[in-house]
Design a protein around this motif. Sequence first.
Motif, mmCIF file in Angstrom:
data_model
loop_
_atom_site.group_PDB
_atom_site.id
_atom_site.type_symbol
_atom_site.label_atom_id
_atom_site.label_comp_id
_atom_site.label_asym_id
_atom_site.label_seq_id
_atom_site.Cartn_x
_atom_site.Cartn_y
_atom_site.Cartn_z
ATOM 1 N N GLY A 699 39.439 43.697 89.805
ATOM 2 C CA GLY A 699 38.757 43.318 88.812
ATOM 3 C C GLY A 699 37.820 44.533 88.293
ATOM 4 O O GLY A 699 37.022 43.920 87.271
ATOM 5 N N GLY A 700 38.128 45.763 88.306
ATOM 6 C CA GLY A 700 37.550 46.746 87.777
ATOM 7 C C GLY A 700 38.149 47.323 86.739
ATOM 8 O O GLY A 700 39.347 47.713 87.017
ATOM 9 N N TYR A 701 37.573 47.320 85.530
ATOM 10 C CA TYR A 701 38.326 47.876 84.258
ATOM 11 C C TYR A 701 37.371 48.970 83.572
ATOM 12 O O TYR A 701 36.307 48.762 83.606
ATOM 13 C CB TYR A 701 38.592 46.708 83.378
ATOM 14 C CG TYR A 701 39.278 45.644 83.899
ATOM 15 C CD1 TYR A 701 40.577 45.639 84.666
ATOM 16 C CD2 TYR A 701 38.565 44.452 84.365
ATOM 17 C CE1 TYR A 701 41.018 44.712 85.238
ATOM 18 C CE2 TYR A 701 39.143 43.301 85.098
ATOM 19 C CZ TYR A 701 40.448 43.628 85.568
ATOM 20 O OH TYR A 701 40.990 42.350 86.008
ATOM 21 N N VAL A 702 38.046 49.924 83.074
ATOM 22 C CA VAL A 702 37.090 51.031 82.438
ATOM 23 C C VAL A 702 37.760 51.277 80.957
ATOM 24 O O VAL A 702 38.895 51.372 80.697
ATOM 25 C CB VAL A 702 37.385 52.333 83.319
ATOM 26 C CG1 VAL A 702 36.653 53.302 82.598
ATOM 27 C CG2 VAL A 702 37.102 52.330 84.726
ATOM 28 N N PHE A 703 36.674 51.265 80.097
ATOM 29 C CA PHE A 703 37.063 51.477 78.594
ATOM 30 C C PHE A 703 36.336 52.974 78.421
ATOM 31 O O PHE A 703 34.824 52.813 78.018
ATOM 32 C CB PHE A 703 36.634 50.454 77.885
ATOM 33 C CG PHE A 703 37.668 49.259 77.862
ATOM 34 C CD1 PHE A 703 38.686 48.982 77.090
ATOM 35 C CD2 PHE A 703 37.220 48.412 78.906
ATOM 36 C CE1 PHE A 703 39.480 48.133 77.301
ATOM 37 C CE2 PHE A 703 38.090 47.198 79.149
ATOM 38 C CZ PHE A 703 39.294 47.087 78.076
ATOM 39 N N PRO A 704 36.740 53.955 78.724
ATOM 40 C CA PRO A 704 36.199 55.333 78.436
ATOM 41 C C PRO A 704 35.454 55.626 77.071
ATOM 42 O O PRO A 704 34.428 56.573 77.035
ATOM 43 C CB PRO A 704 37.297 56.322 78.831
ATOM 44 C CG PRO A 704 38.265 55.440 79.504
ATOM 45 C CD PRO A 704 38.255 54.150 79.078
ATOM 46 N N ASP A 705 35.922 55.087 75.958
ATOM 47 C CA ASP A 705 35.373 55.259 74.799
ATOM 48 C C ASP A 705 33.941 54.887 74.810
ATOM 49 O O ASP A 705 32.997 55.278 74.062
ATOM 50 C CB ASP A 705 35.958 54.525 73.616
ATOM 51 C CG ASP A 705 36.000 53.040 73.586
ATOM 52 O OD1 ASP A 705 36.135 52.511 74.889
ATOM 53 O OD2 ASP A 705 36.074 52.566 72.662
ATOM 54 N N PHE A 706 33.460 53.899 75.671
ATOM 55 C CA PHE A 706 32.264 53.502 75.841
ATOM 56 C C PHE A 706 31.585 54.116 77.096
ATOM 57 O O PHE A 706 30.428 54.730 77.194
ATOM 58 C CB PHE A 706 32.165 51.959 75.897
ATOM 59 C CG PHE A 706 30.826 51.528 76.178
ATOM 60 C CD1 PHE A 706 29.345 51.936 75.557
ATOM 61 C CD2 PHE A 706 30.391 50.857 77.440
ATOM 62 C CE1 PHE A 706 28.103 51.354 75.683
ATOM 63 C CE2 PHE A 706 29.094 50.311 77.836
ATOM 64 C CZ PHE A 706 27.960 50.794 76.871
ATOM 65 N N LEU A 707 32.252 53.979 78.192
ATOM 66 C CA LEU A 707 31.871 54.216 79.702
ATOM 67 C C LEU A 707 32.867 54.508 80.564
ATOM 68 O O LEU A 707 33.580 53.656 80.715
ATOM 69 C CB LEU A 707 30.729 53.294 80.115
ATOM 70 C CG LEU A 707 29.823 53.719 81.518
ATOM 71 C CD1 LEU A 707 28.725 54.932 80.691
ATOM 72 C CD2 LEU A 707 29.050 52.450 81.730
ATOM 73 N N PRO A 708 33.001 55.791 81.210
ATOM 74 C CA PRO A 708 34.045 55.948 82.225
ATOM 75 C C PRO A 708 33.747 55.389 83.606
ATOM 76 O O PRO A 708 33.785 56.264 84.523
ATOM 77 C CB PRO A 708 34.161 57.578 82.107
ATOM 78 C CG PRO A 708 32.761 58.055 81.866
ATOM 79 C CD PRO A 708 32.020 56.914 81.059
ATOM 80 N N ALA A 709 33.577 53.995 83.408
ATOM 81 C CA ALA A 709 33.058 53.476 84.615
ATOM 82 C C ALA A 709 33.311 52.015 84.784
ATOM 83 O O ALA A 709 33.723 51.412 83.617
ATOM 84 C CB ALA A 709 31.567 53.623 85.027
ATOM 85 N N TYR A 710 33.465 51.295 85.813
ATOM 86 C CA TYR A 710 33.555 49.924 86.097
ATOM 87 C C TYR A 710 32.190 49.375 85.273
ATOM 88 O O TYR A 710 31.225 49.571 85.677
ATOM 89 C CB TYR A 710 33.528 49.409 87.198
ATOM 90 C CG TYR A 710 34.894 49.779 87.911
ATOM 91 C CD1 TYR A 710 36.039 50.261 87.363
ATOM 92 C CD2 TYR A 710 35.140 49.602 89.402
ATOM 93 C CE1 TYR A 710 37.343 50.383 87.954
ATOM 94 C CE2 TYR A 710 36.275 49.845 90.314
ATOM 95 C CZ TYR A 710 37.536 50.258 89.420
ATOM 96 O OH TYR A 710 38.738 50.785 90.163
ATOM 97 N N ASP A 711 32.570 48.317 84.251
ATOM 98 C CA ASP A 711 31.444 47.762 83.604
ATOM 99 C C ASP A 711 31.946 46.382 83.330
ATOM 100 O O ASP A 711 32.725 46.129 82.209
ATOM 101 C CB ASP A 711 30.892 48.461 82.528
ATOM 102 C CG ASP A 711 29.756 47.996 81.835
ATOM 103 O OD1 ASP A 711 29.449 46.873 82.118
ATOM 104 O OD2 ASP A 711 29.241 48.510 80.831
ATOM 105 N N ALA A 712 31.458 45.239 84.029
ATOM 106 C CA ALA A 712 31.806 43.902 83.617
ATOM 107 C C ALA A 712 31.500 43.401 82.313
ATOM 108 O O ALA A 712 32.242 42.839 81.557
ATOM 109 C CB ALA A 712 31.226 42.940 84.580
#
Length: 836
Positions: A699-712
Motif C-alpha cells: 500500500g506504499g507508493y512513491v512519486f519522487p517528483d513531489f516527495l521520495p517517500a510513502y505519502d497516501a
Amino acid sequence: MAGGEGTRLRPLTSNQPKPMVTIVGKPCMEHIVELLREHGFEDVIVTVAFLPQAIRSYFGDGSTLGLNMEYSVEETPLGTAGSVGLAADKLDDTFLVISGDALCDFDLTKLVEFHQERGAAVTIGLKSVENPLEFGIVVTDEDGRVERFLEKPSWSQVFSDTINTGVYVVEPEVLRHIPTNQPYDFSKELFPLLLEMGRPLYGLPMEGYWQDIGNLDQYRQANFDALEERVRLNVPGVRLRGNIWVGESVDVDDIDRLEGPAFLGNYCRVAREATVGPYAVLGTNVTLRERARTSRSVIEASTHIGRGALVEGAIVGRSCDIRAHARLHEGVALGDEVTIGAESVLMPGVRVYPHKEVDTGTQIFESLIWESRASSSLFDKDGVSGLVNVDLTPEVVTRLAVAFGTALPRGAHVVASREAAAACRLVERAMIAGLNSTGVNVADLRVLPSAVGRHLLKKHDYDAGFHVGLSSHDQEIVIIRFFEQPGIQLTPAMQKEVEKHFSRQELRRAAAADVGTVDYPVRARESYAEDLLATLDVEAIRRRGHRIVVDYGYSAASLVLPLVLGPLGVEAVSAHAFSPAQAGNGDATLRSLIGQTKKLVAAVGADFGAVVDRSAERLYLIDEKGREIPVEQTLLLFLRLLGSDGRRGKLAFPVTVTSEVDRIVKASGLEIIRTPASHSELTKAAAADGVIFAAAVGGGYVFPDFLPAYDATASLCKLLELLAPVNDPLSSLVADLPVSTLVHRQLPCPWSQKGLVMRVLTERLKDRDLDLLDGIKVNDRRGWAQLLPDPDEPLIHIYAEGSSDEASNELEDELRALVEDVLQREVGETEAPISS
C-alpha cells in the motif's frame, strides 16, 4: 522463616523465593536446616509466603534430612512476628526462630543454654558488624539484658555495633501478645512492647559467621566466604588441592585449568582450554565450552557458556545460554533462562530478568527488565519501535535522541511531527529534549502526517526529521521514523552512526548557552498542498469530476487532503477524520475501516473509495462496486496507468515484487530497477535522477517528483490525475490486470543460525543462476525463488513466483526443504561447509 520475596536480589529471585538461592551448590535454607540438625533440633516449622511450592517440593517432609518439617502458609503478609504467630498452635515449648535466607554457623546450642540460664522470655542472637546502619541495634547491660532497641539508626544514633541477627529463642507464652490477622514485627513492635512490660529480654553476642543475603553483592560474597571457609558449611563434593570442591561425574579436560578456591557441582563439564578461575561457583550441570573462562562468579544449574565466552564477577541464573565470545562484566546478573547472543557485551552492573534474549553482537549498558529481547540493531524496517514505557521509556527515547543529535552537526535543524495519541506526544517531547541537549534546533509541526515534515525537509534548509506514530497492529507500540535529505528514510550509514553513539554512549552535550531551540513553523500544511498541486494536471482532474469516498482512519491526513481536493474539484465523502477526542481509537482497525468504506462507496455511488492508514503513508482502494482491490493489484494498476499515459522514466521496486511489473511495462518507455527489500533502500533509489515511481507491496507508493517517500495524500492525488483521461470504471481496469502467482512463506530460524543458512545455501546453489542483490534469489525456467533473512525477527522469508500457482509452490517447497535441512543439522556438523 522462609517467606522472603527478595526484591533486592532480583533478577535471581524473580521466579524463586529468597531462601532458595544457592550457596556453593545448595539452597541457603538447606545450609540453615543442616545447622539446626547439627544442634539437635528435630521438628522444623517453615513459614512460607512467596512461591511456597518451590520450598515444599524441594524439602518435602524433611525426612531426607533426618527432620520432621511442617509448613505454615501466609495468605497475606503478616510481618516477622505475625508469620510466627500464625503457627502458634504448633509451638507449645521453647522454640528457636531463624531466617532461611541469612547464612550463619552460630552455636545454637550455646544460645539456647544462655536463654534457659537467664530465664528469659526472649533471647536475641547478636552480632558485631562494621556498618550497623541497615540493621536494628540492640543495647544490653553487662548481664546481657536488653536495655534499648534502635531500628536502622543514623550514625549519630549508633550507640553500639551489635545488631539483631533475626535469630531468637522464644517462650511460647510470648505469642499471646501478637495480634491476629494483621502485620506485626518482632523488632519494631513485639520486642519494644515486651521491654515496656518489663519482661526479661536478653541478647547474646554470637561468635561465628552471619551474613544477611539482602542484595546481589551480599549473595556473591556469601559464596566467596564459603569457598574461603569463613563459614562452616557442609559443602558437597570431594576436595582437590585443598580448596577446589568437585561434585559427582564432573568432566574436566585439564585439571590444571581449575584455580582455587572454586566449586564445581555435579555433572559439570569444563571443555578443552576452558578455565575455571578463583572464586568461581558452578552449579549442577554447568558447561564451559572450549576456551571459555569464568572467575569471581556464581553460575546456577544447567547453564551453558559458549566457546571463548568470558564471565567475570557475574551472577548467572538457571538454564541460561551464553553464546560464543560473549562478555559478562563485573556486577552483571542474569535471571533464569536468559539467552545472551554470540559476541554480545554486558557492561558492569547490568541486570537481565528471566526469559529474555539478547541478540548477537549487542552491547547492553542498561538493565533489561520489561523488554522481551535486546537487539544488536536499534533500527527495524520502519525506524525505532517498541512498547511505550516498556521498550521506549522516556529515558531510552531521550538517549536515542541524544545519539541522533550527536550524529548531526552542532546547530543542525530537525523537523518533528507526530500522531495525536498521548503516547506519541510523550515520546516526541522526550525526543525534542534530547536533541536540544546536543545543541540541535527543532521545528515542531505537532500533529501532522510525516509527509508534511518530509516536504518541509526537502524544500527548506533542514538537516533531518522524525515522526512519532502508533503501529497499525498494536496501539501500545510506538514507531519513531527518521528521515534525511531530501525526505528519504534514514540511510543505513546514518542508522549505524546513530547506533554507534547510542551503544557506546559517546554523546555530545551542549553548554547552557548552546542548548537547541524549538519553534513552530506556520503554513506548513498550506505550503505542502500548494507544492503538491503544482505537480498535478489540475484542469484535467477538474474536468473529470471525480466523486470518491475517503476514510481518513483518524489520521492527520484529514488536516491536509481537503486543502488539495478542493482546488481539484473532487467531490469527497469523508469518514473518520482526525479529532483530538478520538486520538486513541484502539478499536478502529484497518480492516474494520475498509469494511465500512465498502458499504459507503456503494451507498453514495462513488467512483471508488480510498482508505488511509493511521500514519497517512499507505493507501488502500475500493472499486465502485464496493470490492477491495488487493495491494498487489493496486501496484499493477498504477503501472498500467503510467504506461498508458505515455510517461518515460525509471521505476524502482524491491527484489521481492512480482515479475508481472516487468511484463506490464515491457512495451512502454519505462525502465525497472530493482532494490534490496528495504524501505530506506527503496526511498534512496526513488530520490535518484529519472525515477518517476517507486513502490513495494503493502500500500506504499512513491512519486519522487513531489516527495521520495510513502505519502497516501500524494498517492491518491496522483491516482486521480492518472484516472482523469480514462472512462472505464475502476473494476474494469482491475479486471484486465494480470494476477500474480507470487507466494510468500515464513520459516522460523534462530538468530544464531541465519548466517549459517545463508553461507551453506550460497555454497550449495553456486552452480545455479543466482542474484545476490539482497538475500539469495534463484532463477530457472519455471520462475524464481528468493531467500531473505528477516532483520527484526528470528525468521527467514521465502518468496517464489512461477508460471502457475503449482510452479510457485514447487519452487517454494524446494527452497524451504534446503533451509530446513540446514536447520535440522547439529551445530557441530554445520560449522564446516556443506557441499552441494
